[in-house]
Design a protein around this motif. Sequence first.
Motif: not given
Length: 431
Positions: A65-71, A77-83, A314-318
């Motif tokens: 899942f990507i939300d490009g505006d919210a980065g 379902g698991y956020p990339i930061e936690q992984l 379109k905001n930042f690439d996490p």
Amino acid sequence: MPDPTSNTITVTDNRTGKTVQLPIVDGTVRAMDFRQLRENNDDFGLMVYDPAFTNTAACRSQITFIDGDAGILEYRGYPIEQLAEKSTFLETAYLIIYGHLPDQAELDQWVRDITTHTFVHESIRKFMEGFRYDAHPMGMLISTVAALSTFYPEAHHVDDARSREIQTHRLIAKMPTLAAFAYRWVRGLPIVYPDNDLSYPGNFLSMLWKMSEAKYTPNPTLERAIDVLFILHADHEQNCSANAMRAVGSSRPDPYSATAAATAALYGPLHGGANEQVLWMLAEIGSASRIPEFVKKFKAGEGRLMGFGHRVYKNFDPRATIIKRIADEVLDMSEPHPLLDVAKELERIALEDDYFISRKLYPNVDFYSGIIYQALGFPVEMFPVLFAIPRTAGWIAQWREMITDPEQKIARPRQIYTGERKLDYVPMSAR
Ligand code: CMC
């Protein structure tokens, strides 16, 4: 008065006055529904035109899942930061492919399955020796991953779940081996065979850098840095290479052939080749004082600021945020990187410039990954290869989802024909 509960759209064809109500499901209208709109009975029906698929969903997917505006980037379902903080690449690959985090027994079995498939047939090694001494390792990877299909002919049984399982293990296990063999060949170094006592990234580092020592011991910081970079690159939903994997896979060849196509798509400078281009660009700029001159050129459309911009973010690439942190850790351990200052200053200037702000162009994952790879000692040509290894997990997950999706068929877009018609053949003497 619009009915807010009605999930439909009313479309009136002004050529005929015909009005149809089309269902909206998941914020999407079915392109085939537009075919009801025809000018007359001989008319094929209305098509939708979408070069480069900028507004077309080609599949239903549960992988990324990507939300490009919210980065936001999530795998299953698991956020990339936690992984990136808590997982390993192999665990993340399992998650991406099977849809859930493995329990201990599942993880142990998965790691065993991958580890016992790291070797390649000796003929592959000999086959690679046929490349020119200065072959691009990405070209070698594309060709050799395709060649794997000739070693596993049963792989074309793509509807057989057990066969898909074995090819999954082989592909994830063998990509680092092929990549490392290509690297050693380009450097003129002897091949190092896999060391199955080491972790997935540790074994990769051993195959790359082991020299005369009896056993290679990876530096734990570098081993972890590679593992996190692999996690960050593991999947990115329907990007160009995932689309190639799905499109080629949809005609039902074996997954090695489809992976070769995906790897070729990744090779391009607008996709996985961008990190290589970033380094060439930084080297060409050379010093911070020349940045304004280059930024002016980019704004005038003379070349692009590589490592900037993204179709979706379109905001930042996490991934870029996490990578910047790894860059600091790795660069602390290595020699000062002459181009890091240029990169930082370029980022600062671009982020303050109206051209980049108004077009929502921000650093993407490739902006800093190239600098890390170079600090780790990789030649620039290896950068897209380092992207292809972990992305194989994503390609396989996308391929498996496509193969088992009853709605999918052979991928076959339509066209708007703009050429001549019904000409009579002209003899050579009359042309
Ligand atoms: N430098 C200068 N201008 C740019 C850039 C850039 N890097 N990227 C986009 N633009 C401009 C483009 O010229 C256009 O301007 P205008 O509206 O005046 O015509 C506008 O921004 C929109 O560009 P676009 O080409 O319609 O955007 P896109 O969504 O089709 O392209 C992209 C996305 C990633 C291909 C593009 O931003 C690009 O070429 N970036 C450089 C290559 C790069 O870093 N690629 C890595 C992508 S991340 C890794 C991956 O997932 O593969």
